[in-house]
Write an enzyme that holds these catalytic residues in place. Structure first.
Site, PDB file in Angstrom:
ATOM      1  N   GLY A 179     -41.947  33.033 -40.653  1.00  0.00           N
ATOM      2  CA  GLY A 179     -41.395  31.707 -40.421  1.00  0.00           C
ATOM      3  C   GLY A 179     -40.397  31.340 -41.494  1.00  0.00           C
ATOM      4  O   GLY A 179     -39.811  32.208 -42.158  1.00  0.00           O
ATOM      5  N   SER A 180     -40.208  30.055 -41.684  1.00  0.00           N
ATOM      6  CA  SER A 180     -39.202  29.571 -42.622  1.00  0.00           C
ATOM      7  C   SER A 180     -39.629  29.802 -44.070  1.00  0.00           C
ATOM      8  O   SER A 180     -40.822  29.875 -44.388  1.00  0.00           O
ATOM      9  CB  SER A 180     -38.955  28.081 -42.407  1.00  0.00           C
ATOM     10  N   THR A 181     -38.635  29.889 -44.942  1.00  0.00           N
ATOM     11  CA  THR A 181     -38.914  30.061 -46.364  1.00  0.00           C
ATOM     12  C   THR A 181     -39.659  28.860 -46.919  1.00  0.00           C
ATOM     13  O   THR A 181     -40.582  29.007 -47.735  1.00  0.00           O
ATOM     14  CB  THR A 181     -37.600  30.276 -47.124  1.00  0.00           C
TER      15      THR A 181
ATOM     16  N   GLU B 210     -42.860  37.062 -44.199  1.00  0.00           N
ATOM     17  CA  GLU B 210     -41.516  37.446 -43.752  1.00  0.00           C
ATOM     18  C   GLU B 210     -40.807  36.162 -43.385  1.00  0.00           C
ATOM     19  O   GLU B 210     -41.189  35.470 -42.440  1.00  0.00           O
ATOM     20  CB  GLU B 210     -41.578  38.400 -42.565  1.00  0.00           C
TER      21      GLU B 210
ATOM     22  N   CYS C  64     -34.215  35.938 -37.447  1.00  0.00           N
ATOM     23  CA  CYS C  64     -34.178  36.007 -38.909  1.00  0.00           C
ATOM     24  C   CYS C  64     -33.209  37.080 -39.393  1.00  0.00           C
ATOM     25  O   CYS C  64     -32.670  36.979 -40.493  1.00  0.00           O
ATOM     26  CB  CYS C  64     -35.578  36.270 -39.460  1.00  0.00           C
TER      27      CYS C  64
ATOM     28  N   VAL D 297     -41.822  26.764 -45.469  1.00  0.00           N
ATOM     29  CA  VAL D 297     -43.244  26.805 -45.131  1.00  0.00           C
ATOM     30  C   VAL D 297     -43.907  28.023 -45.755  1.00  0.00           C
ATOM     31  O   VAL D 297     -45.054  27.974 -46.200  1.00  0.00           O
ATOM     32  CB  VAL D 297     -43.440  26.799 -43.602  1.00  0.00           C
ATOM     33  N   GLY D 298     -43.176  29.136 -45.817  1.00  0.00           N
ATOM     34  CA  GLY D 298     -43.729  30.348 -46.411  1.00  0.00           C
ATOM     35  C   GLY D 298     -44.135  30.167 -47.857  1.00  0.00           C
ATOM     36  O   GLY D 298     -45.141  30.727 -48.311  1.00  0.00           O
TER      37      GLY D 298
END
Length: 471
Positions: A216-218, A238, A272, A220-221
């Site tokens: 997912g998004s950076t 990722e 991505c 949230v990651g």
């Protein structure tokens, strides 16, 4: 597009373009997630004790069923996620391949570990399952990104708690659960939980979950990684990418532009791996920009379920607005709008921005949509410098006919994956795939990387007769 039912206990999946209901799933509260984790935890030991060949056969059977149901799965990906049919076709068959590779890992776990230094102590070092693996996947490749974690995790003896994105609960969750159930997977070994960020947080926090695989998004990651760090859980991340497509001066400009258009505009740029930054040798930059714009203008926009569209809808109105705002800001900062740039809800047209320098926000910020920026470079060193001017490090590509020159540039790029003579959107289930920097923690998917991610070392020594000690 998905909506909550009036009771807020169900998630209604709707076709993006028409709003027609496609199906309903039950929403999960944090308590439901914990209960699902406990069920998976209770089922995990028996599944881990199941012979590897039997586990592999079930995962392979799931792959076969997925292929048998390909027409229905493809239609679901088109209507629920906005994919064009070709992308949906690829996703179904590549997902099946991910499952097959997971099964192969269970059958052939790798070379034996070297023995202990002490020859009088018998040793056995093996890879064993972790327990319950939590898998959180996004909406852009919902089936594929679930399969690449669920397949190897199950084949290697883990139970799985899967949370699909609320935009794609059917293609990212229910579809996979159905094929595994019909393939003979024991009850509770694969649990699917539906919901939003609160549900995802509950999955990460669930006591029975010992590892989290997140795509997912950076933004949230980082939160997922921090939470797993505090809880001492293994995590594979990722995340986003601001991927460079480096075009050298020895190429056929039309061929390079076609590759660049594919890399930037496939699935509306909502990938991505998409080519965000086209770094082009200054001697061909103008010709390349014109060719890329022609390719963009030629793409057919429309409902992929009811036409031969090559560009489908954005996932939702919010994403469309985000992309439109990013393009407006880039133009305000000095970028030149070559083509596109005008929303056609629910669509956003393929857009080319020229005169993009490294001082512009769009050069550094991931725009998750069909937007290609063009930046000239002076020489190979300048191309490498520009490509590495990013916090992200997912994929990159060097388009050239000179393999030696291309590989020399590729080896200097700070990314997890790089392709020479190609564009960045390349998926191969047999090869490791991971990003570095803001794109992830560099492990977890593809080939032996999946074996390392979803198992741990266990060492057992045996001394015969038992050893004695002086006190």
């Amino acid at each position: 597009m998905t909506t909550l039912a009036e009771t807020e206990t169900q998630l209604v999946s709707r076709e993006i373009v028409t709003g027609e209901p496609l199906g309903t799933v039950e929403l999960c509260t944090p308590e439901h997630v914990s209960s699902a984790g406990r069920r998976a935890g209770a089922a995990a030991p028996a599944w881990a004790a199941t012979p590897a060949e039997e586990r592999a056969a079930i995962v392979e059977r799931a792959a076969e069923l997925l292929v048998e149901r390909a027409p229905q799965a493809q239609e679901l990906l088109v209507r629920e996620g906005g994919a064009i049919p070709g992308k949906a076709f690829f996703e179904v068959y590549q997902s099946a391949q991910e499952l097959r590779h997971g099964a192969a890992l269970a059958r052939h776990p790798g070379f034996p570990h070297p023995p202990a230094d002490d020859p009088s102590r018998a040793s056995e070092v093996t890879r064993v399952p972790l327990g319950v693996v939590g898998v959180i996947v996004p909406w852009n490749f919902p089936l594929l990104l679930a399969a690449r974690s669920v397949g190897p995790a199950l084949a290697l003896g883990n139970a799985v708690l899967l949370k699909p994105d609320p935009h794609t609960p059917l293609s990212g969750g229910r579809l996979l659960a159905e094929v595994f159930a019909d393939a003979g997977l024991p009850p509770d070994v694969l649990e699917v939980v539906h919901g939003d960020a609160e549900t995802g947080a509950a999955l990460v926090q669930a006591p029975d979950v010992v590892m989290v695989s997140f795509t997912g998004s950076t933004e949230v990651g980082r939160e997922v990684g921090a939470a797993c760090g505090r809880l001492l859980k293994r995590v594979v991340l990722e995340l986003g990418g601001q991927n460079a497509f480096v075009v050298l001066d020895d190429v056929d400009v039309e061929e390079a532009a076609a590759a660049g258009a594919w890399g930037s505009f496939l699935h509306q740029g909502q990938i991505c791996m998409s080519a965000r930054r086209h770094l082009v040798h200054h001697s061909i930059a103008d010709a390349y920009t014109e060719a890329l714009a022609r390719h963009a203008d030629a793409l057919r926009i429309g409902d992929p379920h009811r036409s031969d569209a090559q560009i489908g809808p954005m996932i939702d109105r919010r994403q469309l607005t985000t992309v439109a705002n990013a393009v407006e800001q880039a133009v305000a900062q000095g970028a030149r709008l070559v083509t596109g740039g005008r929303p056609l809800p629910p669509y956003y047209p393929p857009t080319v921005l020229a005169d993009v320098t490294e001082q512009l926000d769009v050069f550094h910020t991931e725009v998750f949509g069909p937007v290609a920026t063009v930046t000239p470079f002076a020489d190979d060193n300048d191309a490498v410098r520009l490509a590495n001017t990013s916090d992200y490090g997912l994929t990159a590509a060097v388009y050239t006919g000179d393999t030696t020159r291309g590989e020399a540039i590729a080896d200097r790029l700070h990314t997890g994956v790089v392709h020479v003579g190609d564009q960045p959107v390349v998926q191969d289930a047999a090869l490791p795939f991971a990003g570095v920097g803001a794109s992830g923690n560099g492990s977890g998917f593809g080939g032996r990387a999946a074996l390392e991610a979803f198992t741990r070392w266990r060492t057992r020594t045996t001394s015969t007769p038992p050893r004695t000690y002086p006190f």
